[in-house]
Structure formats: C-alpha cells, structure tokens
Design a protein around this motif. Structure first.
Motif, PDB file in Angstrom:
ATOM      1  N   CYS A 263      -0.519  -8.013  -2.112  1.00  0.00           N
ATOM      2  CA  CYS A 263       0.041  -7.075  -1.036  1.00  0.00           C
ATOM      3  C   CYS A 263      -0.369  -7.530   0.352  1.00  0.00           C
ATOM      4  O   CYS A 263      -1.473  -7.982   0.465  1.00  0.00           O
ATOM      5  CB  CYS A 263      -0.398  -5.537  -1.042  1.00  0.00           C
ATOM      6  SG  CYS A 263       0.192  -4.306   0.161  1.00  0.00           S
TER       7      CYS A 263
ATOM      8  N   CYS B 220      -3.004  -5.053   1.633  1.00  0.00           N
ATOM      9  CA  CYS B 220      -4.345  -4.779   0.765  1.00  0.00           C
ATOM     10  C   CYS B 220      -4.797  -5.622   0.267  1.00  0.00           C
ATOM     11  O   CYS B 220      -3.837  -6.716  -0.480  1.00  0.00           O
ATOM     12  CB  CYS B 220      -3.825  -3.751   0.046  1.00  0.00           C
ATOM     13  SG  CYS B 220      -3.075  -2.125   0.627  1.00  0.00           S
TER      14      CYS B 220
ATOM     15  N   CYS C 145       3.220  -2.467  -4.420  1.00  0.00           N
ATOM     16  CA  CYS C 145       1.616  -2.299  -4.024  1.00  0.00           C
ATOM     17  C   CYS C 145       1.451  -0.919  -4.561  1.00  0.00           C
ATOM     18  O   CYS C 145       1.816   0.425  -3.940  1.00  0.00           O
ATOM     19  CB  CYS C 145       1.197  -2.386  -2.834  1.00  0.00           C
ATOM     20  SG  CYS C 145      -0.664  -2.008  -2.457  1.00  0.00           S
TER      21      CYS C 145
ATOM     22  N   PHE D 217       3.799  -0.507  -0.441  1.00  0.00           N
ATOM     23  CA  PHE D 217       4.405  -1.774   0.075  1.00  0.00           C
ATOM     24  C   PHE D 217       5.292  -2.283  -1.155  1.00  0.00           C
ATOM     25  O   PHE D 217       4.945  -2.368  -2.214  1.00  0.00           O
ATOM     26  CB  PHE D 217       3.478  -2.998   0.094  1.00  0.00           C
ATOM     27  CG  PHE D 217       4.194  -4.044   0.645  1.00  0.00           C
ATOM     28  CD1 PHE D 217       4.793  -4.617   1.750  1.00  0.00           C
ATOM     29  CD2 PHE D 217       4.239  -5.059  -0.510  1.00  0.00           C
ATOM     30  CE1 PHE D 217       5.257  -5.654   2.119  1.00  0.00           C
ATOM     31  CE2 PHE D 217       4.756  -6.242  -0.137  1.00  0.00           C
ATOM     32  CZ  PHE D 217       5.359  -6.807   0.902  1.00  0.00           C
TER      33      PHE D 217
HETATM   34 ZN    ZN Z   1      -0.768  -2.500  -0.373  1.00  0.00          ZN
END
Ligand code: ZN
Ligand code: ADP
Length: 709
Positions: A427, A430, A445, A450
């Motif tokens: 991601c 993240c 994600c 996402f």
């Molecule tokens: Zn994420």
C-alpha cells in the motif's frame, strides 16, 4: 453562577463559563453549548459554584442548554468520571464518547401540540413553524436565534405544547424467524447452581460464567434476566459486534415483551426511536456502545463472549466495554455476568484470585461428546482444500446437514508476488501488503481501504510474473464451485457482507437451511447456534500463530475453540477437520473445550513468569504524523518526560510501530509497563496534561492495549 464544563474536545482541563439565568437552574450532567475558541461546542456540566467577586471577569457565557434534565443519574455520572480517569481521556472526550448516541438532536422532529398555546408561550417559536405543524429541530433552529434555542424547545415540550414526532420503524426487525426455538423446560444442575448464585447476589457482584461451547450459558443469563425483570429491574446485555443475529433476537423476543436493540448500523431515525423506547424496554441488547445508553433501573449486566476483542474501542477513547461494564455494575450496585467458553486471561486471573465469582458449566447440552479433531497435513497440497475436506463436505451435504469453513483471511489471496524478483506490491500509504481480490480485479489495503487495479507486470523488475500467494476466502469459494457444484454456499466476510442487515440476512438464510455451507472469517465464530451444522473445516490453522504479539496464542486458541464449538450442537454428532502444514504444533492439542482449563492456566503461568498482562498494566502511546521526523521528535520528547515517572513504571521507546506507516502517517510508539499495577494508568494524567504537541502530531493513548501492531 459559574459552571465547570467538560467541553467535547481532547483538550485537557475543565473550562469555566457563566451560567445565564435564562437557562433556568444549572444541574451537573446537563449537556450545553458553549463558545470555544472560534466556534461553539457541546459540553457537559461537571460543577457549579457561586460567582465570587471578579472571578467572572473574562468568562464566556453558556449559549444553550440541550437537556431539560440530565441524561445520566448520579451513579452513571460517577462512573463516567472514573472511566475517563482510567483511560486517561480528557473529561470532555469521555463525555463526547458517552453521549454520542444523543448527538442527533437537530434530527428530532417536533409536532405542535396546541398552536394557540404555543403562540402564547413562545410566539417566535410558533412563528418558526410557519404553516407547518411538524419540523425538525435543525430546521427550527435555522429560523431562530441560536442562543437558548434548545432550551426553548425543551420548555415548550415540557408544557406539552410540542410533542416529539415518532416514526416507528422497529430497529431490530430483520428477516423472518426460521425456527422458533423451544425454551428448555428445566436447567441441568450446573446451570441451576450458576443461576442460583447470580440470583442470590445482592449489590455489586461480578461473575465469570465459564461454560464450554453449547453448555447453555445463554439459557442461564436469560433466566437470570427474567427474574431481575420480574422484580422490576431492567437488564443490559452486551454482545460482540457481530453477535446480533436474528436467532439471538428471536430468543430474546420469545421471552421478553420489550427488547430494545442497539448497534452501530442504526440510522438517525432508529437511534431517536431507541432513545424514546429506552424507558419502556425490559432488556437492552447491543454492541459495545450500548453501555452508554442510560437504561433506567439497571438491575443486571451481561457481557456475552466476554473475551471478544470487538469490545475494545480502537478509536478516540480506547475503552474496553467489558471492563467498563464491571465498573458500571460497581457504581450501580448490581451483578454483572461475563460469559465465555474461552475467557480472556484478564478475567480468568480475576476469577482465580476470587475477585470474580467463578460459575462453571462443564458439559455440553447436546448428547454428543465434543468432536474429535481430525488434522490433515497440507504439506505438498496445492489447493486450499484437501481431498479429505472436500469428501467430508460432500458427505455432510448428502445427509442433509450443514457445514462451516473457517478461514481468517478475506480476499482471493493475501498478496501478489513477483515470481521473477520476489517483489510484493504494498500500500502506498501503509507499510502493509495489498490483498488480491480477484473478482473485482483489485488490490486492496485492508488497513486503510486503498484500492488499485491489479498490475499486469511487476513494477519492480518489469517481468510479467505476478502470482497469487497463499489463499483467501475467495479462492476457497472458487475451488468449492468446481469440486462440489451441487453445494449452495455463501461467503461471510467484510467484503461480501456490508452492514448489519446483510449479515443478519445471510445468517438467517443459513439457519433456515437455504444454504449448505458458510465460508467465513471470524464473523462465523461468534456464538452462533446452528443445530444442523455437523462439520467444521478449518482451512488453514497455521494463520495467526506467527504474529509478533504475545496474545497471538491466546487469540488463536479462542478462535479455534469457538469455531469447533459450532459443530454438533443439535441432534447429530459433529466432525472437525483442521488443515495445517505444521501437524506437530503444540497448540493443536490444546484446542477444544476439554483443554480449556489447562490451556488457560498454562498461559496464565507463562504471563506471570514474563510479567506480561494481566500481571502488569501496559499503556501504549502512539504518535503519528505525515512526516516521520515530526512523529519521532514528539516521541522523543514524550519519552523524556516519562523518565520522571515513578520507579516501577518502565518506558520503552519511542520505536517505530510494527505497522510503521498507516493511512499516510508515520507511527512511533512508547510502551509503558507497570508490573505493580499501582501507578499506571493514574500517572498518565500529570504526564499528558502539560504536554504540548506540534499540531501535525496526533497522540493516541491506549490503556490495556489489545492491539500492539
Ligand atoms: Zn493502506
Ligand atoms: P451457550 O450459550 O453456552 O453456547 P446455549 O445457551 O446457546 O449455549 O445452549 C445451547 C442449546 O441448548 C440451545 O438450543 C438451548 O436452547 C439448549 N439448552 C440450554 N439449556 C438447556 C437445558 N437445560 N435443557 C435442554 N436444552 C437446553
């Protein structure tokens, strides 16, 4: 008069305001509107004093009074203050969390009771209605000066000149009840003992009802509830996030005439309806936030599946609903029953020390012995489901029974990996791998939501060699479709089931026999009672044990024991097939109800030796910012302050969190540990109250953290 207000804001400290005579008498516990900085906010009256001389100078004045009378009684207000201190929340933050259910004030709709009366009583208010006879608080408020507006509404309502308009959709009504369950005529001796203990308790009395899966725990607390209600009280039942199934509701409604239901999926209209029904209800059943509804004449609290992690709030005030339920029972002077087949170690420890009364139901109600676990060695097996499991699913279907497949992983496969260079797409916001969702052709994600299309070529090396790695529920579904086309099944996870209604519908379809098999994540595990299920397949028992979290073993054991407990609950014996690539692992021999006592005791000893919770109190402080530097610097500053904490409190960090970046923010953590349990969380208030953080930095305070990622 000067009033102290807990303003709904994370800013610490209490704020003083002048109380205008126009708002009547101030009372602690009233919600008000006050000017705050450049805007106005809600707040709660926490203290009242006479103005003395010039301490009024510079004070701002309360703008409005939202409640005619306080929503909480004195016991609830004491409880709220204690809760805020325990979780090191600002009083305003705590109050905002507690009164979130009452926030939709401007959606309340008002009908004119008597137009002449209202004109005489408050002509501008009558005028604001124009030609209409029903308007929402919000619409009225736009036509009148906002100072004291809600107070005027409340005064008119108290004089019966305005009536709250009710639209009566019944919040909890979903699906048709498939099979009405008969109420058992008689309790078995263990159940009777447990019931007697609960009923003979006077005042505050906490119990841990430890009964294996299907041992009739629910029956015990429903009977205890019925007795309390007969004596004129009301009962609060907290269930896990997913626990509100139609079966559960049927069970309640077949015994109690007025059941109020609360969960996060309710609309504003339903919430308002609930608010009115609360005074009439006998039983309030709901997820963690139901704790904050002011159920009057509270006579008992039940926390079903008390080990469930969904009782812990992960945003804002990180409270644990089970622990706050015990605190509330204490303030209200009533019994509280925590029920589980797989108690959390915190509760197990307290029961062991005699702080909670331990009530045990060692036997299943069903005549069948607990199922034997049949491990299947998956080493060398390519597909997610082994031949043994497919054959068993077919056999169960042929007998007209049902099955559950448990896999704690959504999507098609946990990740894509490039076969050429080994790169795994992550991601962008993240530090986590993206999960492949094949049907939607997406990588997602699971932390921040996402979404991106599945790439064709590897972005690291340019080869066209991306392959799915591991398996998720979607892949299991695909294999089942091919191998057993006659089987009707559905997936039960957060991708396929959105909202409480859809979930209940699917569970209802299964309960009614319209589906042969459910494939699901932990949603499957939570306390459901499906008597026709005779097979449970655990698709991959190896998942979850390798997490870098000292609670991983406990969680895994709880989930597997619960999932196994879903089989053989009715007239037919059940089977459990557990697929693993690690058939020799020690944890495998611990799952199931017989091993529960031993497992709990062993695990507790281990925690004692390591001085881990529940033998120590931990607090996790997380600092996050878009810029890594900002988060780290704030962490260092806070850690430096922690060196002044009393000796037994150990401070580790700042260090990057296991998930270093989440939703675009870099995260650093400080973990405080207190093996004496005497200083934490109480020393947090002075630590945090003078803290000045850069505005780009966010601080999360998690007392008794469950999530260490
Ligand atoms: Zn994420
Ligand atoms: P638990 O909550 O421990 O999982 P339940 O209360 O759901 O167990 O009970 C499992 C099943 O056994 C339910 O169908 C329930 O109606 C039934 N049951 C419970 N107690 C008795 C009893 N004393 N006699 C007969 N059936 C019972």
């Amino acid at each position: 008069m000067i009033v102290d207000i807990a303003v709904f804001s994370p800013l610490r400290g209490s704020f003083s305001y002048l109380w205008p005579d126009s708002l009547g008498e101030p009372v602690p516990g009233l919600r008000v509107r006050v000017p705050f900085g450049r805007s106005t906010r809600s707040g709660l009256v926490t203290g009242i004093r006479e103005a003395q001389g010039h301490d009024e100078a510079g004070l701002k004045t309360v703008i409005d009074r939202l409640d005619a009378t306080p929503l909480y009684d004195a016991a609830r207000l004491r409880w709220l203050a204690r809760a805020g201190r325990y979780y090191a929340a600002s009083p305003g933050e705590m109050a905002e969390t507690a009164f979130a259910w009452a926030a939709s004030e401007d959606k309340r709709r008002w009908r004119i009771g008597s137009r002449e009366g209202l004109e005489a009583f408050d002509a501008p208010l009558a005028g604001a209605f124009g030609k209409r006879s029903v308007l929402s608080g919000g619409a009225l408020g736009r036509k009148l000066p906002h100072d004291g507006f809600y107070h005027r509404l409340n005064l008119a309502a108290a004089a019966d000149l305005l009536l709250e308009e009710t639209s009566p959709p019944d919040a909890g009504d979903v699906g048709g009840s498939a099979s009405k369950e008969a109420i058992p005529a008689q309790l078995n001796p263990a159940q009777q003992d447990a019931l007697d203990s609960i009923l003979s308790a006077e005042g505050f009395a906490p119990f841990l009802l430890f009964g294996c899966t299907g041992s009739g725990k629910t029956e015990v607390y429903l009977r205890a509830a019925a007795e309390r209600i007969r004596a004129g009280g009301k009962v609060l039942i907290l269930v896990p996030e997913i626990g509100l199934t139609p079966q559960w509701l049927d069970r309640l409604r077949s015994r109690f005439s007025r059941v109020a239901v609360w969960h996060s999926g309710l609309s504003d209209v339903e919430r308002l309806a609930m608010r009115r029904e609360l005074s009439e209800a006998e039983v309030l059943v709901g997820t963690r936030s139901a704790l904050f509804l002011p159920l009057p004449e509270l006579a008992m609290i039940v926390v079903d599946e008390e080990h469930d992690t969904s009782f812990k709030q992960q945003e804002g005030v990180h409270y644990h609903a089970r622990d706050l339920a015990v605190l509330l029972a204490q303030e209200a002077g009533v019994p509280v029953v925590l029920g589980s087949a797989t108690p959390g170690l915190e509760s197990w420890q307290r029961a062991g020390e005699g702080r909670y009364g331990l009530l045990e139901l060692p036997e299943r109600i069903s005549p069948h012995a607990a199922p034997v676990i049949e491990p299947v060695d998956m080493r060398g097996v390519e597909a997610p489901l082994s031949g043994e499991l497919i054959a068993a699913l077919k056999a169960v279907k042929d007998e007209g029974r049902q099955s559950l497949l448990y896999l704690n992983r959504r999507g098609y496969a946990p990740a894509l990996m490039c076969g050429a260079c080994g790169d795994v797409p992550e991601c962008p916001a993240c530090s986590l791998r993206l999960t492949l969702h094949r049907k939607r052709r997406q990588l997602r994600c699971h932390a921040c939501g996402f979404v991106r299309p599945v790439p064709v070529i590897c972005e690291a090396c340019g080869e066209e060699a991306l392959l799915p790695m591991g398996e998720g529920t979607e892949k299991v579904e695909e294999q089942l479709q091919e191998a057993l086309p006659e089987l009707s099944f559905a997936r039960l996870d957060r991708d396929t089931v959105r909202g409480a209604g859809a979930l209940m519908q699917r569970l209802d379809d299964f309960a009614a026999g319209r589906l042969d098999c459910l494939i699901g994540t932990q949603m499957l595990v939570k306390g459901h009672h499906f008597p026709n299920v005779t097979l449970v397949g655990v698709v991959n028992a190896d998942l979850g044990l390798s997490m870098p979290d000292f609670r991983a073993g406990e969680r895994w054991w709880q989930q597997l024991t619960q999932v196994i407990g879903r089989t053989g609950r009715g007239a037919h014996a059940g089977r459990v097939i557990v697929q693993t690539r690690n058939p020799g692992m020690a944890w495998l021999s611990r799952i199931g109800d017989e091993q529960a006592r031993q497992t709990l005791s062993d695990e507790l000893e281990l925690r004692r030796a390591l001085q881990y919770p529940p033998f120590a109190r931990w607090v996790r402080l997380t600092l996050s910012a878009v810029r890594a530097d900002a988060a780290r610097e704030a962490g260092e500053m806070l850690a430096a302050r922690c060196t002044h904490l009393p000796e037994p409190v150990r401070c580790a960090g700042p260090m990057p969190c296991s998930v270093e970046r989440l939703a675009g923010r870099y995260r650093f953590e400080i973990v405080l540990r207190d093996a004496t349990g005497k200083h934490l969380p109480w020393v947090l208030e002075p630590l945090l109250s003078g803290l000045r953080l850069a505005s780009a930095v966010r601080l999360k305070v998690d007392v008794d953290p469950l999530d260490m990622m």
